[in-house]
Design a protein around this motif. Sequence first.
Motif, PDB file in Angstrom:
ATOM      1  N   ASN A 243       0.872  -1.172   0.093  1.00  0.00           N
ATOM      2  CA  ASN A 243      -0.191  -0.093  -0.059  1.00  0.00           C
ATOM      3  C   ASN A 243       0.796   1.303   0.042  1.00  0.00           C
ATOM      4  OD1 ASN A 243      -2.378  -1.290  -0.141  1.00  0.00           O
ATOM      5  ND2 ASN A 243      -2.438  -1.711   2.226  1.00  0.00           N
ATOM      6  N   ASP A 244       1.971   1.219   0.644  1.00  0.00           N
ATOM      7  CA  ASP A 244       2.730   2.501   0.786  1.00  0.00           C
ATOM      8  C   ASP A 244       3.352   2.507  -0.722  1.00  0.00           C
ATOM      9  OD1 ASP A 244       2.493   2.947   3.261  1.00  0.00           O
ATOM     10  OD2 ASP A 244       4.358   1.884   3.922  1.00  0.00           O
ATOM     11  N   GLY A 245       3.718   1.481  -1.631  1.00  0.00           N
ATOM     12  CA  GLY A 245       4.066   1.624  -2.828  1.00  0.00           C
ATOM     13  C   GLY A 245       2.836   2.216  -3.700  1.00  0.00           C
ATOM     14  N   VAL A 246       1.763   1.921  -3.435  1.00  0.00           N
ATOM     15  CA  VAL A 246       0.402   2.610  -4.164  1.00  0.00           C
ATOM     16  C   VAL A 246       0.427   3.978  -3.664  1.00  0.00           C
ATOM     17  CG1 VAL A 246      -2.096   2.814  -4.230  1.00  0.00           C
ATOM     18  CG2 VAL A 246      -0.908   0.352  -4.123  1.00  0.00           C
ATOM     19  N   THR A 247       0.714   4.459  -2.724  1.00  0.00           N
ATOM     20  CA  THR A 247       0.612   5.892  -2.198  1.00  0.00           C
ATOM     21  C   THR A 247       1.664   6.573  -3.015  1.00  0.00           C
ATOM     22  OG1 THR A 247      -0.317   5.303  -0.065  1.00  0.00           O
ATOM     23  CG2 THR A 247       0.892   7.488  -0.532  1.00  0.00           C
ATOM     24  N   ALA A 248       2.863   6.078  -3.092  1.00  0.00           N
ATOM     25  CA  ALA A 248       4.164   6.677  -3.549  1.00  0.00           C
ATOM     26  C   ALA A 248       3.933   6.575  -5.286  1.00  0.00           C
ATOM     27  CB  ALA A 248       5.305   5.836  -3.583  1.00  0.00           C
ATOM     28  N   GLU A 249       3.438   5.731  -5.755  1.00  0.00           N
ATOM     29  CA  GLU A 249       3.188   5.688  -7.263  1.00  0.00           C
ATOM     30  C   GLU A 249       2.139   6.817  -7.595  1.00  0.00           C
ATOM     31  OE1 GLU A 249       4.746   4.314  -9.412  1.00  0.00           O
ATOM     32  OE2 GLU A 249       3.688   4.468 -11.428  1.00  0.00           O
ATOM     33  N   ALA A 250       0.973   6.891  -6.806  1.00  0.00           N
ATOM     34  CA  ALA A 250      -0.072   7.939  -6.977  1.00  0.00           C
ATOM     35  C   ALA A 250       0.584   9.100  -6.705  1.00  0.00           C
ATOM     36  CB  ALA A 250      -1.231   7.879  -5.903  1.00  0.00           C
ATOM     37  N   ASN A 251       1.565   9.407  -5.788  1.00  0.00           N
ATOM     38  CA  ASN A 251       2.014  10.887  -5.486  1.00  0.00           C
ATOM     39  C   ASN A 251       2.942  11.054  -7.018  1.00  0.00           C
ATOM     40  OD1 ASN A 251       1.299  12.150  -3.260  1.00  0.00           O
ATOM     41  ND2 ASN A 251       2.470  10.404  -2.188  1.00  0.00           N
ATOM     42  N   ARG A 252       3.511  10.065  -7.572  1.00  0.00           N
ATOM     43  CA  ARG A 252       4.071  10.406  -8.842  1.00  0.00           C
ATOM     44  C   ARG A 252       3.197  10.792  -9.959  1.00  0.00           C
ATOM     45  NH1 ARG A 252       8.120   6.892  -6.857  1.00  0.00           N
ATOM     46  NH2 ARG A 252       6.890   5.065  -7.463  1.00  0.00           N
ATOM     47  N   ARG A 253       2.131  10.044 -10.147  1.00  0.00           N
ATOM     48  CA  ARG A 253       1.332   9.949 -11.180  1.00  0.00           C
ATOM     49  C   ARG A 253       0.246  11.100 -11.090  1.00  0.00           C
ATOM     50  NH1 ARG A 253       1.090   4.634 -13.342  1.00  0.00           N
ATOM     51  NH2 ARG A 253      -1.011   5.309 -14.399  1.00  0.00           N
ATOM     52  N   LEU A 254      -0.322  11.395  -9.899  1.00  0.00           N
ATOM     53  CA  LEU A 254      -1.599  12.371  -9.872  1.00  0.00           C
ATOM     54  C   LEU A 254      -1.272  13.786 -10.448  1.00  0.00           C
ATOM     55  CD1 LEU A 254      -3.310  11.076  -6.611  1.00  0.00           C
ATOM     56  CD2 LEU A 254      -4.441  11.220  -8.976  1.00  0.00           C
ATOM     57  N   HIS A 255      -0.079  14.127 -10.273  1.00  0.00           N
ATOM     58  CA  HIS A 255       0.146  15.575 -10.556  1.00  0.00           C
ATOM     59  C   HIS A 255       0.222  15.613 -11.922  1.00  0.00           C
ATOM     60  CE1 HIS A 255       4.287  14.423 -10.394  1.00  0.00           C
ATOM     61  NE2 HIS A 255       4.599  15.489 -11.270  1.00  0.00           N
ATOM     62  N   GLU A 256       0.461  14.778 -12.796  1.00  0.00           N
ATOM     63  CA  GLU A 256       0.578  14.961 -14.318  1.00  0.00           C
ATOM     64  C   GLU A 256      -0.841  14.664 -14.901  1.00  0.00           C
ATOM     65  OE1 GLU A 256       2.431  11.230 -15.259  1.00  0.00           O
ATOM     66  OE2 GLU A 256       4.230  11.636 -14.261  1.00  0.00           O
ATOM     67  N   LEU A 257      -1.817  14.701 -14.065  1.00  0.00           N
ATOM     68  CA  LEU A 257      -3.258  14.739 -14.662  1.00  0.00           C
ATOM     69  C   LEU A 257      -3.846  16.034 -14.820  1.00  0.00           C
ATOM     70  CD1 LEU A 257      -5.087  12.018 -12.330  1.00  0.00           C
ATOM     71  CD2 LEU A 257      -4.137  11.627 -14.624  1.00  0.00           C
ATOM     72  N   PRO A 258      -4.534  16.232 -15.881  1.00  0.00           N
ATOM     73  CA  PRO A 258      -5.137  17.618 -16.024  1.00  0.00           C
ATOM     74  C   PRO A 258      -6.291  17.945 -14.837  1.00  0.00           C
ATOM     75  CG  PRO A 258      -6.326  15.995 -17.539  1.00  0.00           C
ATOM     76  CD  PRO A 258      -5.005  15.326 -16.858  1.00  0.00           C
ATOM     77  N   ASP A 259      -6.529  19.227 -14.800  1.00  0.00           N
ATOM     78  CA  ASP A 259      -7.301  19.547 -13.305  1.00  0.00           C
ATOM     79  C   ASP A 259      -8.747  19.018 -13.933  1.00  0.00           C
ATOM     80  OD1 ASP A 259      -5.205  20.733 -12.362  1.00  0.00           O
ATOM     81  OD2 ASP A 259      -5.489  22.920 -13.230  1.00  0.00           O
ATOM     82  N   ASP A 260      -9.259  19.208 -14.882  1.00  0.00           N
ATOM     83  CA  ASP A 260     -10.703  18.462 -15.313  1.00  0.00           C
ATOM     84  C   ASP A 260     -10.487  17.804 -16.444  1.00  0.00           C
ATOM     85  OD1 ASP A 260     -12.235  20.276 -17.274  1.00  0.00           O
ATOM     86  OD2 ASP A 260     -10.793  21.708 -16.326  1.00  0.00           O
ATOM     87  N   ILE A 261     -11.569  16.989 -16.495  1.00  0.00           N
ATOM     88  CA  ILE A 261     -11.689  15.809 -18.116  1.00  0.00           C
ATOM     89  C   ILE A 261     -13.047  16.271 -18.365  1.00  0.00           C
ATOM     90  CG2 ILE A 261     -11.527  13.680 -19.015  1.00  0.00           C
ATOM     91  CD1 ILE A 261      -9.258  13.145 -17.116  1.00  0.00           C
TER      92      ILE A 261
END
Length: 336
Positions: A243-261
């Motif tokens: 689960n810590d790995g999931v959180t770390a990966e989410a931290n890497r990936r989430l900020h790359e998303l656009p603000d809205d879709i």
Amino acid sequence: MTPADLKKALDLLAHDGVVGMPTETVYGLAARIDRPEGLRRIFTTKERPFFDPLIVHVANVSQARALAKEWPKAAEILTRAFWPGPLTLILNKADSVNPLITSGLETVGIRQPDHPIALELIRQASVPLAAPSANRFGHTSPTTASHVQEEFRGQVHVIDGGPCQVGIESTVLRVCEERGTTVLTLLRKGAITLEHIRKLLTSYNITLRFEEPTDRKQAPGQLKHHYMPDIPLIFVEDFKGDNDGVTAEANRRLHELPDDIEGVKIRKPTRPLAKAAFLNFQKDPIMAARELYSQLRDLSATGADHIIYRHDPVLCQGEAWEGLLDRLHKASSLRL
Ligand code: TXA
Ligand code: MG
């Protein structure tokens, strides 16, 4: 519900107001279909774009027939079997249906909800009620009266009909007839599955053809994101790691998303994610769907800053799970 609650709701509806209405699926935000100002107020209250059409809720089949241009044999069979219940039929609309309801489409969505209070409200109003789910656009649908209060900060009169028994929105099915063949298009999955529908109609010797929704105009509600809780939901399918790995990966990936879709605001953290809450289901898909939206709201209020759902393909097998999984996919900010 007290008689005073019902009277207040009827008064509000008669004066172009909107009312929180319990149904068996999720709570709706209702207005009378003969009150254009009330219909507009649904969109402004929800901050919903006008291109997304509303479902009309009826108390009986004859009200439904009056809204449709034709009433195919398949509609007769389906409504007899599944109404009142979580099945919305999309039919060619009668000329009298206000384009505010249909967003200018030639079709109208209709269903008879299976909830005594909704049916009583429609009967006493003497006119069908248009109602989308009673949530802000893109957000998690409400399954209790207090969820509706939270959504609109107490600004909407809600009739308390207890927690919703189904818990996810109705199945939406386009039905039309083409030269003796009934053409069906599933626009939204729900408790009534295509298998239920196919079995029933073929037992009546109806010739069927299934189509995939093609253009956006036919299926305006098929947004990629919807039902989002207040904090990011991470749908874990294939990720090898704890689960810590999931959180770390989410931290890497989430900020790359656009603000809205497509106009739906994506939940993105302002600070690095640190504390996860975990979504788990009951083993029965009916129970799991009933609790899903309440769980998403409750987990968002635990002080955690993200929700992790670890998908269990062995548990969630079969069509009965598909409606729920569709909601979870759309509610998630990220799939790993
Ligand atoms: O269970 C439900 O269906 C709940 C309760 C309150 O009845 N209602 C609900 O409404 O979920 P709403 O507006 O949140 O979702 C209705 C969906 C939308 O995706 C909309 O685009 C689609 O049905 N819809 C409505 N009329 C349509 C039409 N004429 N053609 C295609 N899609 C339509
Ligand atoms: Mg909705």
